[in-house]
Design an enzyme around this catalytic site. Structure first.
Site, PDB file in Angstrom:
ATOM      1  N   SER A   4     121.610  52.855 -60.480  1.00 56.84           N
ATOM      2  CA  SER A   4     123.028  52.083 -60.706  1.00 56.84           C
ATOM      3  C   SER A   4     123.391  51.895 -58.928  1.00 56.84           C
ATOM      4  CB  SER A   4     123.903  52.825 -61.453  1.00 56.84           C
ATOM      5  OG  SER A   4     123.382  52.939 -62.773  1.00 56.84           O
ATOM      6  N   GLU A  54     145.579  68.606 -66.724  1.00 57.44           N
ATOM      7  CA  GLU A  54     145.369  68.373 -68.083  1.00 57.44           C
ATOM      8  C   GLU A  54     144.587  69.379 -68.536  1.00 57.44           C
ATOM      9  OE1 GLU A  54     143.371  65.108 -71.190  1.00 57.44           O
ATOM     10  OE2 GLU A  54     143.381  64.905 -69.209  1.00 57.44           O
ATOM     11  N   GLU A  58     133.918  47.800 -65.196  1.00 56.11           N
ATOM     12  CA  GLU A  58     132.738  48.385 -65.810  1.00 56.11           C
ATOM     13  C   GLU A  58     133.164  49.398 -66.990  1.00 56.11           C
ATOM     14  OE1 GLU A  58     129.308  51.521 -64.066  1.00 56.11           O
ATOM     15  OE2 GLU A  58     131.204  51.788 -63.577  1.00 56.11           O
ATOM     16  N   HIS A  64     121.401  57.400 -71.857  1.00 54.90           N
ATOM     17  CA  HIS A  64     120.954  58.532 -71.147  1.00 54.90           C
ATOM     18  C   HIS A  64     120.709  59.720 -72.164  1.00 54.90           C
ATOM     19  CE1 HIS A  64     120.037  57.212 -67.305  1.00 54.90           C
ATOM     20  NE2 HIS A  64     121.154  56.961 -66.888  1.00 54.90           N
ATOM     21  N   ASP A 122     123.911  46.265 -64.258  1.00 54.46           N
ATOM     22  CA  ASP A 122     123.001  46.829 -62.950  1.00 54.46           C
ATOM     23  C   ASP A 122     121.431  46.887 -63.479  1.00 54.46           C
ATOM     24  OD1 ASP A 122     123.723  48.752 -64.801  1.00 54.46           O
ATOM     25  OD2 ASP A 122     124.653  50.072 -63.159  1.00 54.46           O
ATOM     26  N   HIS A 123     121.424  47.221 -64.936  1.00 57.50           N
ATOM     27  CA  HIS A 123     119.855  47.564 -65.288  1.00 57.50           C
ATOM     28  C   HIS A 123     119.636  47.600 -66.716  1.00 57.50           C
ATOM     29  CE1 HIS A 123     121.104  51.591 -65.880  1.00 57.50           C
ATOM     30  NE2 HIS A 123     121.785  51.628 -64.823  1.00 57.50           N
TER      31      HIS A 123
END
Length: 517
Positions: A49, A174, A271, A280, A317-318
């Protein structure tokens, strides 16, 4: 976001609306022009990426794992950064007086967003704690530091990654037991706030949904939102977040509301980064839900802009090794078992299989069926909840993490100059097309005003400057008026012809009457 991901995401979007799914029309499906992007990097057939972000944001192919550097730089070699930095479209836009923004569901110092502002020999140098010994010794900066150093050029930035910006002696607001990670003692968030004050900006830093909702775009000059220590939640898990997170569509809307106040225009990078992370992990449901969320953000951007003055490009990106097949029935859950005429189909091993799968990854032959001693038989999916958030779909090759794919990815575009995307392009072409369309960077001759002072992007009509859609409307009105005028002329001609014919007949009768007399 491969083509297969878009197709499967389209089906999921429809099925989330209780439809069959296949007939669904995505917001991105309605774009006017399309092309393909070749995603390989300088040294890899299948890219990562960072090198791809450098291609479509800066305009050069790059080496694997490098960001904002030409192909002369080398992965993990700090010294190779010097002299090889390349400028991004975001920086060009800033230098032209435009507002700029970055929105992501990953860390804002992750590969894609960092491609807009960073120059680094390793995309993994998120913070100073991740710098290599060579990088520390030779003075290379981590990506979080580079974001701060470049933040005067970035009007809006929202995503995750706050732990990389604060010292490891402090804890996350948080998650009170989770320490931040900076080793140099800097609080880059506090420094960002001070920097904006010194620059005379009305700036806001936010880290939860309540604060996000309170941001008034009309009264906010700069906005930094860091909603997680690392990446933001998957869309499928966002509602259960402890402090709450805005959706990608909501962040897109807020960004545009702030950026469009700049009369010179703006550049915004949005994005849907966790599509990649879902793939993944072989988590189909997560990846596709994030694809739907990304399309929702696209729809919001289209609603808030005009094709007259805003070029919107959707690409990836891919790709990934994700695929869709099996001849399954219409309406079958996209994550489910292959069925023919309502009957679950069996593979040659006598076990059912899903219509979506991966070429490689941790799912291999099914959950828990592979260890270091070797492969086992494929898991029997009868009764298995393949639509579960954390279910890993099966793969052909066992890897600890599914890899990217090397196939071309789609480019979809609408708005001014969208016709520039029309075939198979090098990925680096995208950056030049954006520069050309926006009249930024070094090539500007085609956008300079003509001798009469009228921009080539508008048309002068009766003393008025009209955009493309307005010009089209004016031409259509003229055409309609011409048709009406032509029709009236024909009708008048017919009436005159009939009248003249009648006069001729009367005159002839009078002559005949005269002879008889």
């Amino acid at each position: 976001m491969s083509v297969a991901t878009i197709t499967a995401g389209r089906i999921m979007k429809g099925q989330l609306q209780d439809k069959s799914g296949e007939e669904t029309v995505l917001a991105m499906d309605k774009f006017h022009h399309a092309g393909l992007s070749k995603t390989y990097s300088v040294d890899r057939q299948v890219a990562d990426s960072a090198s791809t972000a450098t291609a479509y944001l800066c305009g050069v192919k790059a080496m694997f794992y490098t960001l904002g550097l030409s192909g002369q730089a080398r992965k993990d070699v700090c010294g190779s950064e010097k002299g090889n930095q390349v400028k991004s479209v975001l920086v060009d836009a800033y230098e032209d007086g435009k507002a700029t923004g970055i929105v992501t569901t990953t860390r804002i110092n992750h590969a894609t967003p960092a491609g807009a502002y960073a120059h680094t020999a390793s995309r993994k140098w998120y913070g100073d704690a991740q710098l290599s010994e060579d990088a520390r010794k030779n003075g290379c900066r981590d990506i979080a530091q580079q974001f701060f150093d470049s933040s005067h050029m970035i009007t809006v930035a929202m995503g995750g990654g706050r732990k990389y910006f604060q010292p490891n002696t402090t804890f996350d607001p948080e998650y009170s037991t989770e320490a931040n990670t900076r080793l140099d003692g800097q609080d880059l968030i506090s420094k960002w706030k001070q920097k904006q004050v010194e620059n005379g900006q009305n700036a806001k830093y936010i880290w939860n949904k309540e604060q996000f909702d309170l941001v008034n775009p009309e009264k906010t000059d700069r906005l930094l939102g860091l909603f997680q220590p690392s990446d933001m939640q998957y869309e499928a898990e966002r509602e259960s977040d402890k402090a709450g997170e805005p959706s990608l569509a909501e962040m897109t809307q807020k960004s545009i509301e702030i950026l469009r106040k700049n009369s010179n225009g703006y550049f915004l990078l949005v994005e849907g980064g966790r599509i990649d992370h879902g793939h993944h992990g072989n988590h189909v449901y997560k990846a596709l839900r994030d694809t739907v969320a990304f399309d929702d953000a696209i729809e919001k951007a289209v609603q808030m802009t005009s094709d007259d003055d805003t070029l919107i490009i959707v690409t990836a990106d891919h790709s990934h090794t994700f695929n869709l097949g099996g001849y399954t029935d219409r309406g079958t859950p996209i994550w489910g078992l292959v069925q023919w005429n309502g009957e679950v189909q069996l593979a040659h091993d006598g076990k059912p299989y899903t219509s979506v799968s991966y070429g490689n990854g941790e799912g291999y032959q099914g959950t828990g069926t592979y260890d270091e001693m070797g492969p086992h038989h494929r898991e029997n999916l009868t009764g298995v909840a393949t639509g579960d958030l954390n279910y890993r779909h099966q793969t052909s090759v066992p890897l600890k993490s599914e890899s990217h794919g090397g196939d071309d990815v789609i480019i979809l575009a609408r708005g001014p100059m969208s016709h520039l995307f029309h075939g198979v392009h090098q990925q680096s072409y995208i950056a030049y097309a954006m520069r050309y369309a926006a009249c930024i960077g070094s090539v500007r001759g085609h956008c300079e005003e003509n001798p009469e002072g009228t921009s080539y992007q508008t048309n002068n009509f009766l003393g008025m400057e009209l955009g493309r859609a307005q010009t089209s409307t004016a031409l259509n009105v003229q055409f309609a008026l011409l048709i009406i005028l032509f029709t009236c002329v024909i009708i008048m001609g017919i009436l005159l012809h009939k009248k003249n014919s009648r006069r001729g007949y009367i005159a002839q009768q009078q002559c005949e009457d005269g002879r008889q007399l």
